[in-house]
Scaffold this motif. Structure first.
Motif, short mmCIF file in Angstrom:
data_model
loop_
_atom_site.label_atom_id
_atom_site.label_comp_id
_atom_site.label_asym_id
_atom_site.label_seq_id
_atom_site.Cartn_x
_atom_site.Cartn_y
_atom_site.Cartn_z
N LEU A 144 -78.07 -20.64 -45.08
CA LEU A 144 -79.50 -20.38 -45.24
C LEU A 144 -79.96 -19.26 -44.33
O LEU A 144 -80.71 -18.36 -44.73
CB LEU A 144 -80.30 -21.66 -44.96
N SER A 197 -85.96 -19.32 -43.40
CA SER A 197 -85.39 -20.54 -43.95
C SER A 197 -85.34 -21.60 -42.86
O SER A 197 -85.36 -21.31 -41.68
CB SER A 197 -84.00 -20.28 -44.50
N ASP A 198 -85.23 -22.86 -43.30
CA ASP A 198 -85.25 -23.95 -42.32
C ASP A 198 -84.54 -25.15 -42.90
O ASP A 198 -84.79 -25.54 -44.04
CB ASP A 198 -86.70 -24.29 -41.96
N LEU A 199 -83.63 -25.74 -42.13
CA LEU A 199 -82.93 -26.96 -42.53
C LEU A 199 -83.22 -28.02 -41.48
O LEU A 199 -82.95 -27.82 -40.29
CB LEU A 199 -81.42 -26.72 -42.64
N THR A 200 -83.75 -29.15 -41.91
CA THR A 200 -84.07 -30.24 -40.98
C THR A 200 -83.53 -31.55 -41.53
O THR A 200 -83.46 -31.74 -42.76
CB THR A 200 -85.60 -30.37 -40.78
N SER A 229 -76.72 -24.87 -42.96
CA SER A 229 -77.72 -24.20 -42.12
C SER A 229 -77.37 -22.73 -41.93
O SER A 229 -78.24 -21.86 -42.03
CB SER A 229 -77.80 -24.91 -40.76
N SER A 233 -83.87 -31.78 -45.57
CA SER A 233 -84.58 -30.83 -46.42
C SER A 233 -84.39 -29.41 -45.92
O SER A 233 -84.12 -29.18 -44.75
CB SER A 233 -86.07 -31.16 -46.48
N PHE A 234 -84.53 -28.48 -46.85
CA PHE A 234 -84.53 -27.06 -46.45
C PHE A 234 -85.57 -26.33 -47.29
O PHE A 234 -85.94 -26.75 -48.40
CB PHE A 234 -83.14 -26.43 -46.62
N SER A 235 -86.04 -25.24 -46.73
CA SER A 235 -87.02 -24.39 -47.43
C SER A 235 -86.49 -22.98 -47.53
O SER A 235 -85.75 -22.51 -46.66
CB SER A 235 -88.36 -24.40 -46.69
#
Length: 350
Positions: A320, A328-331, A317, A343-345
């Motif tokens: 990113l 960016s995003d981590l979930t 995280s 997932s991450f974007s």
């Protein structure tokens, strides 16, 4: 860098000084020629005024730098500028008036009175005051821009230091897990242990090669992930299965190194390893408008308190966010009662 900046500032100062006083000479000569007449005496007289003003302001600038006026408070600076403008104007008048009397002889019916001298001195002091204001406003602007550059350089250095720190945390964590796996097989199955060492050497080679980079291609990252899964599948035997659903157009997209590997490692540690029957890991990639989406799905359930824990997830995280910011995003979440999705974007324009 500071030397180059100093040279550029000196060059800009001289260009400003030359063109500024050149414009002053042209304007004054044109005005005088319009109201009086155009003659060589007018040119010579205002050339004298301009040249003396050029020299005096340059000496004035040297005094300002020696006394470090830029470090003064606004009130003290204003007082000094006002006093200096008057004193320099008086010296300017003392120098140019006797010389210009040669070009413009004093008529008997129009003597050079004290009042006229004071008016000339006042006009010259306004010129010096204007020069001072332009000089200090420019210096303040340059110093502000320089401080902005230094600020961004410092932030970039902090960012690089943070990335290095995060990477140094990832490697020992990964090696520790791998060595534990090898240790458990050294006695039970030496052949498999040798295979694991071979896979581990490939992983470490990747770490050495790519860990100094901010980003690697998705294709390179997937190669290391498959090596890692092959390494883990030796220990888990038939309990670990995996598949890849990767869109071909995403293979050249750039991501932080070890990002997917950390998610896969987390899926095995908190998901597959806790299930007697093992499970499946599915790695997907896709494009969604202006974002790359990477998803790691594993059999298991996300227990309360697991989300956000563990150095691996924190580092993924943080990497990113450091590289791609808030975009960016981590979930990580439960998809249903059987599978967990991490997932991450990543924004493509970054």
């Amino acid at each position: 860098m500071q030397v180059l900046t100093h040279i550029k500032r000196e060059k800009l100062y001289w260009l400003s000084q030359i063109f500024g006083w050149g414009g002053f000479f042209i304007i004054q000569t044109a005005v005088a020629a319009y109201f009086v007449s155009f003659s060589w005496q007018v040119i010579a007289g205002y050339a004298n005024v301009t040249l003396v003003g050029f020299i005096l302001t340059h000496i004035y600038r040297g005094y300002i730098k020696r006394k470090q006026w830029l470090n003064l408070s606004l009130t003290n600076l204003a007082v000094r500028i006002s006093l200096a403008s008057v004193l320099i104007a008086m010296l300017w008048a003392v120098i140019v008036l006797p010389i210009n009397s040669y070009y413009f002889p004093v008529e008997e019916d129009k003597p050079l009175t004290l009042g006229i001298v004071l008016v000339i001195t006042m006009n010259l002091s306004i010129v010096v005051l204007s020069w001072s204001m332009i000089y200090f406003i420019f210096q303040l602007f340059v110093n502000y821009k320089q401080s902005e550059v230094e600020k961004w350089q410092l932030e970039a250095a902090v960012k690089d230091a943070e990335l290095i720190a995060l990477k140094s945390q990832v490697n020992p964590h990964f090696i520790f897990n791998s060595l534990n796996n090898i240790r458990s097989l050294v006695i039970e199955n030496p052949e498999k242990a040798r295979d694991m060492i071979t896979h581990l050497s490939g992983l470490l080679r990747y770490s050495i090669q790519f860990n100094n980079k901010e980003r690697v291609s998705l294709e390179d990252e997937l190669e290391i992930v498959q090596n890692y899964l092959n390494l883990e599948s030796i220990q888990f035997e038939d309990r670990l299965q995996y598949k890849l659903e990767i869109k071909p157009e995403t293979l050249e997209m750039m991501i932080p190194p070890m990002a997917i590997q950390l998610l896969v490692e987390n899926a095995i540690k908190h998901g597959i390893s806790n299930l007697p029957e093992g499970g499946l890991i599915n790695i997907k990639s896709s494009l969604n408008k202006d974002h790359l989406i990477v998803e790691v799905i594993n059999t298991g359930q996300l227990k309360e308190g697991i989300q956000g824990t563990g150095i691996g997830l924190r580092n993924a995280s943080d990497r990113l966010k450091l590289l791609f910011g808030k975009l960016s995003d981590l979930t990580i979440k439960n998809m249903d009662d059987r599978f967990v999705s991490a997932s991450f974007s990543i924004p493509l324009n970054k």
